[in-house]
Scaffold this motif. Structure first.
Motif, PDB file in Angstrom:
ATOM      1  N   ALA A  42       0.831  -1.205   0.000  1.00 18.17           N
ATOM      2  CA  ALA A  42       0.000   0.000   0.000  1.00 18.17           C
ATOM      3  C   ALA A  42       0.866   1.256   0.000  1.00 18.17           C
ATOM      4  CB  ALA A  42      -0.928  -0.004   1.209  1.00 18.17           C
ATOM      5  N   VAL A  43       1.959   1.238   0.750  1.00 16.63           N
ATOM      6  CA  VAL A  43       2.868   2.387   0.782  1.00 16.63           C
ATOM      7  C   VAL A  43       3.466   2.625  -0.599  1.00 16.63           C
ATOM      8  CG1 VAL A  43       5.020   3.302   1.739  1.00 16.63           C
ATOM      9  CG2 VAL A  43       3.393   2.121   3.238  1.00 16.63           C
ATOM     10  N   ARG A  44       3.889   1.553  -1.263  1.00 17.47           N
ATOM     11  CA  ARG A  44       4.463   1.705  -2.611  1.00 17.47           C
ATOM     12  C   ARG A  44       3.439   2.329  -3.562  1.00 17.47           C
ATOM     13  NH1 ARG A  44       6.513  -3.502  -1.418  1.00 17.47           N
ATOM     14  NH2 ARG A  44       4.934  -4.485  -2.747  1.00 17.47           N
ATOM     15  N   GLY A  45       2.188   1.900  -3.448  1.00 28.01           N
ATOM     16  CA  GLY A  45       1.157   2.479  -4.294  1.00 28.01           C
ATOM     17  C   GLY A  45       0.959   3.951  -4.020  1.00 28.01           C
ATOM     18  N   ALA A  46       0.991   4.329  -2.743  1.00 31.57           N
ATOM     19  CA  ALA A  46       0.832   5.733  -2.377  1.00 31.57           C
ATOM     20  C   ALA A  46       1.995   6.571  -2.891  1.00 31.57           C
ATOM     21  CB  ALA A  46       0.698   5.863  -0.864  1.00 31.57           C
ATOM     22  N   VAL A  47       3.205   6.051  -2.767  1.00 33.45           N
ATOM     23  CA  VAL A  47       4.390   6.757  -3.254  1.00 33.45           C
ATOM     24  C   VAL A  47       4.305   6.942  -4.763  1.00 33.45           C
ATOM     25  CG1 VAL A  47       6.889   6.588  -3.575  1.00 33.45           C
ATOM     26  CG2 VAL A  47       5.883   6.055  -1.342  1.00 33.45           C
ATOM     27  N   ALA A  48       3.873   5.889  -5.461  1.00 31.82           N
ATOM     28  CA  ALA A  48       3.749   5.974  -6.920  1.00 31.82           C
ATOM     29  C   ALA A  48       2.745   7.037  -7.334  1.00 31.82           C
ATOM     30  CB  ALA A  48       3.338   4.611  -7.482  1.00 31.82           C
ATOM     31  N   ALA A  49       1.734   7.275  -6.497  1.00 29.88           N
ATOM     32  CA  ALA A  49       0.720   8.280  -6.812  1.00 29.88           C
ATOM     33  C   ALA A  49       1.140   9.680  -6.405  1.00 29.88           C
ATOM     34  CB  ALA A  49      -0.589   7.908  -6.125  1.00 29.88           C
ATOM     35  N   GLY A  50       2.298   9.805  -5.745  1.00 28.63           N
ATOM     36  CA  GLY A  50       2.797  11.121  -5.383  1.00 28.63           C
ATOM     37  C   GLY A  50       2.670  11.502  -3.926  1.00 28.63           C
ATOM     38  N   ALA A  51       2.334  10.555  -3.064  1.00 30.36           N
ATOM     39  CA  ALA A  51       2.213  10.860  -1.640  1.00 30.36           C
ATOM     40  C   ALA A  51       3.563  11.293  -1.080  1.00 30.36           C
ATOM     41  CB  ALA A  51       1.693   9.652  -0.884  1.00 30.36           C
ATOM     42  N   THR A  52       3.529  12.338  -0.272  1.00 36.54           N
ATOM     43  CA  THR A  52       4.758  12.851   0.336  1.00 36.54           C
ATOM     44  C   THR A  52       4.789  12.647   1.841  1.00 36.54           C
ATOM     45  OG1 THR A  52       3.735  15.040   0.494  1.00 36.54           O
ATOM     46  CG2 THR A  52       5.076  14.594  -1.466  1.00 36.54           C
ATOM     47  N   ASP A  53       3.670  12.237   2.411  1.00 34.97           N
ATOM     48  CA  ASP A  53       3.578  12.024   3.856  1.00 34.97           C
ATOM     49  C   ASP A  53       2.663  10.824   4.080  1.00 34.97           C
ATOM     50  OD1 ASP A  53       3.799  13.849   6.710  1.00 34.97           O
ATOM     51  OD2 ASP A  53       2.196  12.369   6.582  1.00 34.97           O
ATOM     52  N   ILE A  54       3.209   9.752   4.648  1.00 33.17           N
ATOM     53  CA  ILE A  54       2.440   8.521   4.841  1.00 33.17           C
ATOM     54  C   ILE A  54       2.564   8.081   6.296  1.00 33.17           C
ATOM     55  CG2 ILE A  54       2.106   6.121   4.141  1.00 33.17           C
ATOM     56  CD1 ILE A  54       3.540   6.860   1.493  1.00 33.17           C
ATOM     57  N   THR A  55       1.425   7.957   6.962  1.00 35.38           N
ATOM     58  CA  THR A  55       1.386   7.486   8.340  1.00 35.38           C
ATOM     59  C   THR A  55       0.726   6.117   8.363  1.00 35.38           C
ATOM     60  OG1 THR A  55       1.236   9.712   9.270  1.00 35.38           O
ATOM     61  CG2 THR A  55       0.449   7.903  10.648  1.00 35.38           C
ATOM     62  N   VAL A  56       1.356   5.159   9.042  1.00 33.52           N
ATOM     63  CA  VAL A  56       0.800   3.823   9.237  1.00 33.52           C
ATOM     64  C   VAL A  56       0.475   3.656  10.712  1.00 33.52           C
ATOM     65  CG1 VAL A  56       1.231   1.335   9.129  1.00 33.52           C
ATOM     66  CG2 VAL A  56       2.076   2.831   7.305  1.00 33.52           C
ATOM     67  N   ASN A  57      -0.780   3.306  11.002  1.00 28.22           N
ATOM     68  CA  ASN A  57      -1.182   3.004  12.374  1.00 28.22           C
ATOM     69  C   ASN A  57      -1.324   1.493  12.507  1.00 28.22           C
ATOM     70  OD1 ASN A  57      -2.176   3.128  15.024  1.00 28.22           O
ATOM     71  ND2 ASN A  57      -4.288   3.360  14.321  1.00 28.22           N
ATOM     72  N   ASP A  58      -0.495   0.880  13.352  1.00 24.14           N
ATOM     73  CA  ASP A  58      -0.624  -0.546  13.659  1.00 24.14           C
ATOM     74  C   ASP A  58      -1.876  -0.703  14.515  1.00 24.14           C
ATOM     75  OD1 ASP A  58      -0.405  -3.155  14.706  1.00 24.14           O
ATOM     76  OD2 ASP A  58       1.779  -3.087  14.680  1.00 24.14           O
ATOM     77  N   ALA A  59      -2.930  -1.284  13.929  1.00 25.04           N
ATOM     78  CA  ALA A  59      -4.261  -1.238  14.535  1.00 25.04           C
ATOM     79  C   ALA A  59      -4.752  -2.592  15.022  1.00 25.04           C
ATOM     80  CB  ALA A  59      -5.261  -0.677  13.514  1.00 25.04           C
ATOM     81  N   HIS A  60      -3.883  -3.575  15.131  1.00 23.38           N
ATOM     82  CA  HIS A  60      -4.317  -4.923  15.522  1.00 23.38           C
ATOM     83  C   HIS A  60      -3.869  -5.286  16.933  1.00 23.38           C
ATOM     84  CE1 HIS A  60      -5.134  -9.218  15.393  1.00 23.38           C
ATOM     85  NE2 HIS A  60      -3.895  -9.413  15.801  1.00 23.38           N
ATOM     86  N   GLY A  61      -4.819  -5.784  17.741  1.00 23.91           N
ATOM     87  CA  GLY A  61      -4.488  -6.366  19.037  1.00 23.91           C
ATOM     88  C   GLY A  61      -3.593  -5.501  19.886  1.00 23.91           C
ATOM     89  N   PRO A  62      -2.356  -5.959  20.167  1.00 22.67           N
ATOM     90  CA  PRO A  62      -1.431  -5.171  20.996  1.00 22.67           C
ATOM     91  C   PRO A  62      -0.926  -3.928  20.295  1.00 22.67           C
ATOM     92  CG  PRO A  62      -0.319  -7.094  20.112  1.00 22.67           C
ATOM     93  CD  PRO A  62      -1.780  -7.261  19.769  1.00 22.67           C
TER      94      PRO A  62
END
Length: 276
Positions: A42-62
């Protein structure tokens, strides 16, 4: 372009069982790497589309499943808990789009590892009378903040649930449910290529911002335990629908934040942490 990725685990490529997604499970270490690879696609796809700021929230369990060193260097990681906004921690109106990676269907659905937030403890949920799980509640909350969800990945049941909630959102099925703990798996390289392509396509034109709303909503939750429901009535604004069902009114995202408090209370009573 600022992109926000909420990453769950049950809907990740190749994972079908609790041993794949729970710390201490015999295949958990492999599962967390599989999770990182879906997120990286997903990050690679966002970068390819021109994203300059990408935040990932680890949203599972712990919420510390993704190893920081395994994450694509273009992304920042929100890791650990507690988080007041749980699966949407860090989402802000300044973001242009939300990508939901590895999501699963709600409690009662015959999807892979289906449940709603707390494993077996939550029997069902409704938002304004509409059946809802993690997918619908995340979508509604993001919309209230003013940020559109553009892509969701998971099994075919999760994708169908997202489409039923909002047919405009692109979905990527990385596996096809045979039962709750069995699936027909899409080859990993193929699944990740599909994720990357879908994200890039969804962001190729500026995403249409959601219209933030202050309209009140009603969240209703039916618990397995009457004790949980009874205890939650001690929170101001929580009312009883029946012995196991509570509800509250408010505006999103405040209602989402309040639901996080309910889960922490339920966890303290049942010794079962929020699963997500």
């Amino acid at each position: 372009m600022r992109i926000y990725i909420s990453a769950d685990m049950e809907g990740v490529t190749g994972l079908v069982d609790a041993d794949d997604v729970q710390p201490g499970g015999r295949d958990y270490d492999r599962g967390r790497l599989m999770m990182a690879e879906d997120v990286n696609a997903a990050v690679r796809g966002a970068v390819a589309a021109g994203a300059t700021d990408i935040t990932v929230n680890d949203a599972h369990g712990p919420m510390r499943n993704i190893l920081p060193e395994a994450l694509h260097p273009a992304a920042r990681l929100i890791r650990g808990k507690p988080k007041h906004m749980g699966m949407l921690e860090g989402l802000a109106p300044e973001h242009d789009a939300v990508i939901c990676v590895g999501y699963h269907s709600r409690a009662g659905a015959l999807g892979v590892l289906s449940h709603s937030f707390m494993g077996h403890e939550i029997e069902d949920m409704w938002l304004d009378g509409r059946p809802v799980g993690e997918i619908g509640l995340a979508h509604a909350t993001a919309a209230a903040i003013g940020v559109p969800v553009t892509v969701l990945t998971g099994d075919d049941c999760a994708c169908a649930e997202m489409t039923e909630w909002d047919a405009s959102i692109a979905t990527v099925a990385v596996k096809y449910a045979r039962d709750r703990f069995a699936a027909d798996l899409r080859p990993a390289d193929e699944a990740r290529a599909a994720i990357e392509k879908a994200v890039a396509a969804s962001l190729s034109a500026p995403p249409k911002a959601s219209v933030a709303t202050a309209d009140p909503s009603t969240l209703t939750v039916r618990w397995q335990s009457a004790s949980v429901a009874s205890t939650l009535l001690g929170i101001p604004g929580v009312t009883s629908a029946d012995s196991r069902t509570v509800q509250a009114q408010g505006t999103l995202p405040d209602l989402y934040r309040l639901f996080g408090v309910w889960m922490r209370v339920a966890a303290s009573l049942t010794n079962q942490p929020p699963y997500c």
